[in-house]
Design an enzyme around this catalytic site. Structure first.
Site, PDB file in Angstrom:
ATOM      1  N   GLN A 169       4.825   9.232   6.998  1.00 54.50           N
ATOM      2  CA  GLN A 169       3.776  10.414   6.278  1.00 54.50           C
ATOM      3  C   GLN A 169       4.227  11.702   6.562  1.00 54.50           C
ATOM      4  O   GLN A 169       4.337  12.503   5.406  1.00 54.50           O
ATOM      5  CB  GLN A 169       2.308  10.210   6.785  1.00 54.50           C
ATOM      6  N   LYS A 183       0.740  -1.021  -0.036  1.00 59.02           N
ATOM      7  CA  LYS A 183       0.023  -0.032   0.045  1.00 59.02           C
ATOM      8  C   LYS A 183       0.919   1.262   0.220  1.00 59.02           C
ATOM      9  O   LYS A 183       0.617   2.252  -0.804  1.00 59.02           O
ATOM     10  CB  LYS A 183      -1.026   0.186   1.461  1.00 59.02           C
ATOM     11  N   ASP A 236       2.274  -1.215  11.684  1.00 61.25           N
ATOM     12  CA  ASP A 236       0.912  -1.452  11.375  1.00 61.25           C
ATOM     13  C   ASP A 236       0.368  -2.727  11.533  1.00 61.25           C
ATOM     14  O   ASP A 236      -0.741  -3.196  11.392  1.00 61.25           O
ATOM     15  CB  ASP A 236       0.747  -1.312   9.623  1.00 61.25           C
TER      16      ASP A 236
HETATM   17  C1  S3P Z   1       2.441   4.720   6.107  1.00 62.04           C
HETATM   18  C2  S3P Z   1       2.979   5.427   7.427  1.00 62.04           C
HETATM   19  C3  S3P Z   1       2.507   4.999   8.559  1.00 62.04           C
HETATM   20  C4  S3P Z   1       1.571   3.863   8.621  1.00 62.04           C
HETATM   21  C5  S3P Z   1       0.571   4.032   7.460  1.00 62.04           C
HETATM   22  C6  S3P Z   1       1.171   4.137   6.062  1.00 62.04           C
HETATM   23  C7  S3P Z   1       2.828   5.502   5.179  1.00 62.04           C
HETATM   24  O1  S3P Z   1       1.642   5.908   9.301  1.00 62.04           O
HETATM   25  O2  S3P Z   1       0.923   3.639  10.014  1.00 62.04           O
HETATM   26  O3  S3P Z   1      -0.151   3.008   7.355  1.00 62.04           O
HETATM   27  O4  S3P Z   1       2.798   4.998   3.757  1.00 62.04           O
HETATM   28  O5  S3P Z   1       3.745   6.494   4.863  1.00 62.04           O
HETATM   29  P1  S3P Z   1       2.458   7.275  10.051  1.00 62.04           P
HETATM   30  O6  S3P Z   1       3.190   7.848   8.951  1.00 62.04           O
HETATM   31  O7  S3P Z   1       1.590   8.108  10.600  1.00 62.04           O
HETATM   32  O8  S3P Z   1       3.572   6.359  11.127  1.00 62.04           O
END
Ligand code: S3P
Length: 416
Positions: free
Chosen positions: A168, A22, A314
């Site tokens: 993120q 994803k 996750d």
């Molecule tokens: C993700 C980062 C994680 C993860 C999310 C996907 C990403 O979140 O929990 O499912 O694709 O950058 P956070 O950046 O809030 O830790």
């Protein structure tokens, strides 16, 4: 929609491939849109969250066409080629979409609005609004939440220490850095997933990584690319834990992404006694990939905290199911970020597994489990959280009575 799951009477055998990663799918779509020319992305995850990224990009004037079942061709418009959207952009339920796209839109010389459904509007956005504003973007939020009204352009580079170990957040700043005058540097709190950095480096951005420090200089342009997205280790986690816990099982999961910022669950489970072997290690595109063989195992409890938490952020709903079946006590610490995921995962996982007889207690920043007892049947709720829906389905395969999962269809956000 409810799903009813019964205890599996026989072990699991066979091989499978899980849907595409994803996080990598989101990034591949976004960066292909910003590259100049045609990119092909194979093994794409076609889930609700990734479809949200695709339709947001289409609203910004990017053409994306299907090329068979699991591939798309993206006609990249270049760093300066996005078009002002006609209406607010709907990121649906996807936090990765809204946070990464916010970084990109802060660099555009037009205004835009990012929004989403009720669940997304509850997720914290101040973590991105503060640093992006410090780079010169004008963002109006709603008390730290979306909708985000962005007037972009005129960004300057920033040196910033991330307040949370979030990929993120890191990615939003690095993507804004593509459009900023001068160098942008982030110092991370922990090893958050690095897919953005890897892909940016592959397509010609001047990105430098020294331990937890990442810097980017604005490039002239980004090159189009061809990429095969590996299987998502966060999706592989469900059949993997099911096979570990169902006596006599042996399965293979093929072509799984093994980026070291994502393999915390494997390390922790192996430490607990799990028989997991990795074969055919290879590098595909810019990501490590391999095949996993999993044999049912007797697990013993453990304590997790610090960087292990970041590397399996996750996986806690399904890890809790594993901990319930491990001998002795398991404690998860330093995991306060779980409270601001799709739902408060500390509270949700604790309350739902209790409904099935688990001895699990909520802690301020984690949970603790006294394992080794069989679960019984019951009615549980996914809290409209895809990973909780999947974890509760695996719990149902192991429980002595029938388990009914409410709103089970939310599993499709990552595992269609
Ligand atoms: C993700 C980062 C994680 C993860 C999310 C996907 C990403 O979140 O929990 O499912 O694709 O950058 P956070 O950046 O809030 O830790």
């Amino acid at each position: 929609m409810n799903a009813t799951i019964q205890r599996l009477q026989s072990p699991l055998h066979g091989s499978l491939q899980v849907p595409g990663d994803k996080s990598i799918t989101h990034r591949a779509l976004l960066l292909a849109a910003l590259a100049k020319g045609e990119s092909r992305i194979g093994g794409l995850l076609r889930s609700r969250d990734c479809e949200a990224t695709r339709s947001c990009l289409q609203a910004l004037g990017v053409r994306i066409v299907d090329d068979g079942d699991d591939a798309v061709i993206v006609r990249g418009v270049g760093l300066g080629g996005l078009r002002k959207p006609l209406s607010p952009i709907d990121c649906v339920r996807s936090a990765t979409t809204i946070r990464l796209l916010a970084g990109i839109l802060c660099g555009q010389r037009f205004s835009s609005v990012l929004t989403g459904d009720a669940q997304l509007l509850r997720r914290p956005m101040d973590r991105i609004v503060k640093p992006l504003s410090a780079m010169g973007a004008k963002i109006m939020d709603s008390d730290g939440h979306a909708p985000l009204r962005i007037s972009g352009g005129g960004l300057r580079g920033l040196t910033h220490r991330l307040a949370v170990a979030s990929a993120q957040l890191k990615s939003a700043i690095l993507l804004a850095g593509l459009f900023a005058r001068g160098r942008t540097t982030v110092y991370q709190q922990g090893p958050a997933r690095d897919h953005t950095e890897r892909l940016l480096a592959t397509i010609g951005a001047a990105i430098r990584i020294e331990g937890l420090k990442v810097s980017i200089e604005p490039p002239e342009c980004l090159s189009p690319f061809s990429l095969q997205v590996p299987g998502d280790i966060s999706s592989a986690a469900f059949p993997l834990v099911a096979a570990l816990l169902l006596p006599g099982s042996q399965i293979r999961i093929l072509s799984v992404g093994l980026n070291p910022t994502r393999t915390g669950l494997l390390d922790v489970l192996i430490d607990m006694g799990a028989r997991i072997e990795i074969e055919n290690r290879r590098v595909e595109g810019d990501e490590p990939v391999g095949d996993l063989t999993i044999r049912s195992s007797e697990l013993v409890g453990t304590t997790i905290g610090g960087n292990s938490v970041v590397r399996m952020i996750d996986e806690f709903p399904i890890f809790a199911v594993a901990a319930v079946h491990a001998r002795g006590r398991t404690t998860v610490k330093d995991a306060g970020e779980l409270r601001v995921k799709e739902t408060d995962r500390i509270s949700a996982v604790t309350s739902e597994l209790k409904m099935l007889g688990a001895r699990i207690e909520e802690l301020p920043n984690g949970f603790s489990v006294t394992g080794g007892e069989r679960l019984h049947g019951g009615h549980v709720d996914s809290h409209r959280d895809h990973r909780l829906a999947m974890a509760l389905a695996v719990a149902g395969m192991l429980a002595d009575g029938e388990v009914t999962v409410r709103d089970a269809e939310y599993a499709a956000d990552s595992y269609p």
